[in-house]
Design a protein around this motif. Structure first.
Motif, PDB file in Angstrom:
ATOM      1  N   ALA A  22       0.757  -1.149   0.053  1.00 59.23           N
ATOM      2  CA  ALA A  22      -0.080  -0.088  -0.088  1.00 59.23           C
ATOM      3  C   ALA A  22       0.914   1.115  -0.087  1.00 59.23           C
ATOM      4  O   ALA A  22       0.769   2.221  -0.705  1.00 59.23           O
ATOM      5  CB  ALA A  22      -1.056  -0.062   1.138  1.00 59.23           C
ATOM      6  N   ARG A 143     -17.403   7.052   6.157  1.00 57.13           N
ATOM      7  CA  ARG A 143     -17.050   6.170   5.031  1.00 57.13           C
ATOM      8  C   ARG A 143     -16.678   5.055   5.994  1.00 57.13           C
ATOM      9  O   ARG A 143     -16.196   4.985   6.877  1.00 57.13           O
ATOM     10  CB  ARG A 143     -15.867   6.723   4.213  1.00 57.13           C
ATOM     11  CG  ARG A 143     -16.340   7.755   3.319  1.00 57.13           C
ATOM     12  CD  ARG A 143     -17.479   7.202   2.214  1.00 57.13           C
ATOM     13  NE  ARG A 143     -18.003   8.239   1.298  1.00 57.13           N
ATOM     14  CZ  ARG A 143     -19.346   8.861   1.704  1.00 57.13           C
ATOM     15  NH1 ARG A 143     -19.589   8.458   2.779  1.00 57.13           N
ATOM     16  NH2 ARG A 143     -19.716   9.817   0.618  1.00 57.13           N
ATOM     17  N   ASP A 144     -16.955   3.902   5.030  1.00 55.82           N
ATOM     18  CA  ASP A 144     -16.463   2.607   5.693  1.00 55.82           C
ATOM     19  C   ASP A 144     -15.009   1.978   5.300  1.00 55.82           C
ATOM     20  O   ASP A 144     -14.564   2.203   4.406  1.00 55.82           O
ATOM     21  CB  ASP A 144     -17.410   1.694   5.123  1.00 55.82           C
ATOM     22  CG  ASP A 144     -18.863   1.732   5.455  1.00 55.82           C
ATOM     23  OD1 ASP A 144     -19.216   1.224   6.875  1.00 55.82           O
ATOM     24  OD2 ASP A 144     -19.584   2.239   4.818  1.00 55.82           O
ATOM     25  N   TYR A 146     -12.186  -1.382   6.857  1.00 56.28           N
ATOM     26  CA  TYR A 146     -12.271  -2.779   7.230  1.00 56.28           C
ATOM     27  C   TYR A 146     -11.829  -2.969   8.567  1.00 56.28           C
ATOM     28  O   TYR A 146     -10.578  -2.575   8.937  1.00 56.28           O
ATOM     29  CB  TYR A 146     -11.658  -3.530   6.331  1.00 56.28           C
ATOM     30  CG  TYR A 146     -11.729  -5.016   6.566  1.00 56.28           C
ATOM     31  CD1 TYR A 146     -13.219  -5.699   6.180  1.00 56.28           C
ATOM     32  CD2 TYR A 146     -10.605  -5.934   7.047  1.00 56.28           C
ATOM     33  CE1 TYR A 146     -13.185  -6.846   6.575  1.00 56.28           C
ATOM     34  CE2 TYR A 146     -10.892  -7.038   7.211  1.00 56.28           C
ATOM     35  CZ  TYR A 146     -11.989  -7.756   7.092  1.00 56.28           C
ATOM     36  OH  TYR A 146     -12.430  -8.983   7.288  1.00 56.28           O
ATOM     37  N   GLU A 188      -4.967  -0.344   4.850  1.00 56.28           N
ATOM     38  CA  GLU A 188      -4.291  -1.021   3.633  1.00 56.28           C
ATOM     39  C   GLU A 188      -5.155  -2.234   2.833  1.00 56.28           C
ATOM     40  O   GLU A 188      -4.860  -2.891   2.062  1.00 56.28           O
ATOM     41  CB  GLU A 188      -3.061  -1.806   4.165  1.00 56.28           C
ATOM     42  CG  GLU A 188      -3.093  -2.909   4.965  1.00 56.28           C
ATOM     43  CD  GLU A 188      -3.343  -3.041   6.469  1.00 56.28           C
ATOM     44  OE1 GLU A 188      -3.837  -1.802   6.757  1.00 56.28           O
ATOM     45  OE2 GLU A 188      -3.364  -3.922   7.128  1.00 56.28           O
ATOM     46  N   LYS A 189      -6.202  -2.530   3.531  1.00 53.19           N
ATOM     47  CA  LYS A 189      -7.238  -3.171   3.190  1.00 53.19           C
ATOM     48  C   LYS A 189      -8.597  -2.796   2.948  1.00 53.19           C
ATOM     49  O   LYS A 189      -9.625  -3.146   2.690  1.00 53.19           O
ATOM     50  CB  LYS A 189      -7.671  -4.249   4.212  1.00 53.19           C
ATOM     51  CG  LYS A 189      -6.396  -5.231   4.368  1.00 53.19           C
ATOM     52  CD  LYS A 189      -6.369  -6.289   3.303  1.00 53.19           C
ATOM     53  CE  LYS A 189      -4.895  -6.912   3.548  1.00 53.19           C
ATOM     54  NZ  LYS A 189      -4.943  -7.770   2.167  1.00 53.19           N
ATOM     55  N   GLN A 191      -9.277  -0.235   0.599  1.00 53.54           N
ATOM     56  CA  GLN A 191      -9.540   0.076  -0.760  1.00 53.54           C
ATOM     57  C   GLN A 191      -9.253   1.343  -1.047  1.00 53.54           C
ATOM     58  O   GLN A 191      -8.238   1.979  -0.468  1.00 53.54           O
ATOM     59  CB  GLN A 191     -10.781  -0.356  -1.422  1.00 53.54           C
ATOM     60  CG  GLN A 191     -10.798  -1.857  -1.439  1.00 53.54           C
ATOM     61  CD  GLN A 191     -12.572  -2.515  -1.522  1.00 53.54           C
ATOM     62  OE1 GLN A 191     -13.484  -1.952  -1.268  1.00 53.54           O
ATOM     63  NE2 GLN A 191     -12.583  -3.651  -2.035  1.00 53.54           N
ATOM     64  N   ASN A 193     -10.348   4.481  -0.008  1.00 55.66           N
ATOM     65  CA  ASN A 193     -10.228   5.515   1.158  1.00 55.66           C
ATOM     66  C   ASN A 193      -9.099   5.189   1.936  1.00 55.66           C
ATOM     67  O   ASN A 193      -8.300   6.173   2.359  1.00 55.66           O
ATOM     68  CB  ASN A 193     -11.311   5.403   1.962  1.00 55.66           C
ATOM     69  CG  ASN A 193     -12.624   6.114   1.338  1.00 55.66           C
ATOM     70  OD1 ASN A 193     -12.508   7.068   0.564  1.00 55.66           O
ATOM     71  ND2 ASN A 193     -13.796   5.402   1.231  1.00 55.66           N
ATOM     72  N   LEU A 195      -6.273   3.723   0.925  1.00 59.74           N
ATOM     73  CA  LEU A 195      -4.993   3.976   0.386  1.00 59.74           C
ATOM     74  C   LEU A 195      -4.869   5.568   0.409  1.00 59.74           C
ATOM     75  O   LEU A 195      -3.451   6.062   0.622  1.00 59.74           O
ATOM     76  CB  LEU A 195      -4.984   3.644  -1.150  1.00 59.74           C
ATOM     77  CG  LEU A 195      -4.902   2.135  -1.474  1.00 59.74           C
ATOM     78  CD1 LEU A 195      -4.925   1.883  -2.947  1.00 59.74           C
ATOM     79  CD2 LEU A 195      -3.460   1.718  -0.978  1.00 59.74           C
TER      80      LEU A 195
END
Lengths: 210, 254
Positions: A22, A143-144, A146, A188-189, A191, A193, A195
């Protein structure tokens, strides 16, 4: 930005590759940090992590990394980010293995307990930012990101809270103090947002004012 | 609020993607790296990648594919198939797997499951349980080795044992429904959820978005695992989520 070199703490636990990829995807070089000597060249430090709290701390002590980390954060005041377990390591103490942490943000790590909710807290959940911060610049609130964790960070001083996330009660999903940030979720997981957050961190000078 | 998950599953056989019916009659459905890249651009909630060869040699293919995937997929990855040792699991996690999916080993060496949970945390350990329904007794029969070996233990006893071992998520798969596209086995979800309070993924049977809607509204399942739905139709995770969001179900905002 040629002089930026992102250090990624390697404590022989968990998923370093994703964090490293990432950082690279954001256009920055990284170096794995596994001994005190590795701190010389790096300008930023990421404490990544999946794993068991006390195992991680034991490794940090054994490799004499604790003093090096504290110097980097408190004396050199360089930008530092904890992710998931790395975020929890910033605390004073954790119930996971009953162990002291790095003591960089006051508070302790406790097990998530609930009659109604599924544990571990696994999946995508909204992150509500509480203040503006350079590392969250350009990312809309709510925002979501993980999450995957069974312990959470009970922060002592609300002025260190960067973001909250609702899971039963509000849990602290982001913290900050001076040149330190930390997140319970995995940027890093997460997606685009996620990154964006990592890119922001790599550009960050360690000043928490927007 | 925590969102529901729509999770594409990729089955690897001899380095290619395949999809079967009832764990049999596998058809080639493409290249794993390209498919994963497509799911990444469709912002799938997570990916599950299982090596159904489950041999020593194919394990190295799995590692190689993972190394490629982590360069372009910035999303949760769960990998499994044929994991038999601590080192194999550790290597996958170090190479970019967020979770490892264990099945056969859960019956053979439950102590290894605890060891892994202790080292990497419960959240990194997914226990996959493959079942067939025994019609006469209406009980679920458990199978290991990709549905080939009948295990004597009951579903309830196995769930209990795996919870004690420190598993952080269950993925239950109905072999009877696999590839049929006839809908999920809701009773299977009910049965598992009456016994565990960990996240649960249901696999086997998704054929259209109504099936997803049905299982999410009738049960508290955390996510659905879809193979044929995305392999053999013009469906995608984006459209699945859009459909379900219209019914007020919670999915991530990107």
């Amino acid at each position: 930005m040629n002089d930026v070199l992102i250090g990624i703490l390697d404590i022989q636990l968990g998923n370093l590759t994703s964090v490293a990829n990432a950082v690279y995807e954001s256009g920055f070089d990284y170096q794995l940090v596994s001994t005190p000597n590795d701190f010389k060249k790096i300008t930023h430090l990421i404490l990544p992590g999946v794993g068991f709290f006390s195992t991680a701390m034991a490794h940090i002590e054994k490799q004499n990394l604790k003093t090096a980390i504290l110097n980097f954060v408190l004396v050199d005041k360089k930008p530092t980010m904890g992710i998931c377990l790395g975020f929890q390591l910033l605390s004073d103490y954790s119930e996971e293995g009953e162990c002291e942490g790095l003591g960089l943000i006051s508070g302790s790590v406790k097990k998530l307990i609930s009659k109604h909710l599924l544990i571990p807290h696994t999946g995508w959940n909204s992150v509500l930012s509480q203040v503006e911060h350079p590392v969250l610049k350009g990312i809309k609130t709510n925002r979501d990101f993980y999450f995957v964790h069974s312990f959470h960070f009970e922060v002592k001083d609300t002025k260190n809270i960067l973001s909250l996330t609702e899971y039963g009660n509000n849990i602290v999903s982001g913290i900050f103090r001076e040149n330190i940030v930390g997140f319970q979720f995995h940027p890093e997981k997460s997606q685009n947002n996620g990154l964006k957050l990592i890119e922001n961190f790599c550009y960050w000078d360690g000043n928490s004012k927007c | 609020m925590l969102k529901k998950r729509v999770v594409p599953i990729l089955l690897l056989k001899n380095g290619r993607l395949v999809k079967g019916v009832k764990f049999n009659h596998y058809r080639d459905v493409g290249d794993p790296i390209q498919s994963a890249a497509v799911y990444n651009s469709q912002t799938a909630d997570e990916l599950i990648i299982l090596d159904i060869n489950a041999t020593q040699e194919s394990y190295f293919d799995l590692l190689k594919i993972l190394a490629e995937l982590t360069k372009s997929c910035f999303m949760p990855l769960a990998l499994g198939g044929g994991i038999r040792t601590f080192d194999q699991a550790a290597q996958l996690i170090h190479s970019g797997a967020d979770k490892i999916v264990l099945n056969t080993i859960c019956y053979q060496k439950p102590e290894l499951v605890s060891e892994l949970a202790k080292r990497f945390g419960s959240q990194a350990i997914v226990c996959n349980i493959d079942v067939r329904k025994h019609i006469a007794s209406n009980n679920y029969i458990l199978y290991s080795h990709s549905g080939k070996t009948h295990e004597k233990v009951s579903l309830a006893a196995h769930l209990k044992k795996m919870l004690d071992a420190g598993v952080g998520e269950f993925m239950v798969q109905s072999i009877d429904r696999d590839g049929t596209m006839l809908g999920f086995d809701q009773f299977l979800v009910d049965e598992v959820m009456s016994q565990v309070k960990t996240p649960l993924l249901i696999a086997g049977g998704s054929g259209n978005y109504q099936h997803l809607h049905q299982i999410f509204t009738q049960t508290n399942v955390s996510g659905v695992v879809c193979g044929s739905l995305f392999n053999f139709s013009d469906s995608s995770p984006i459209r699945a989520r859009a459909y379900l969001l219209n019914y007020g179900l919670p999915f991530k905002l990107v």
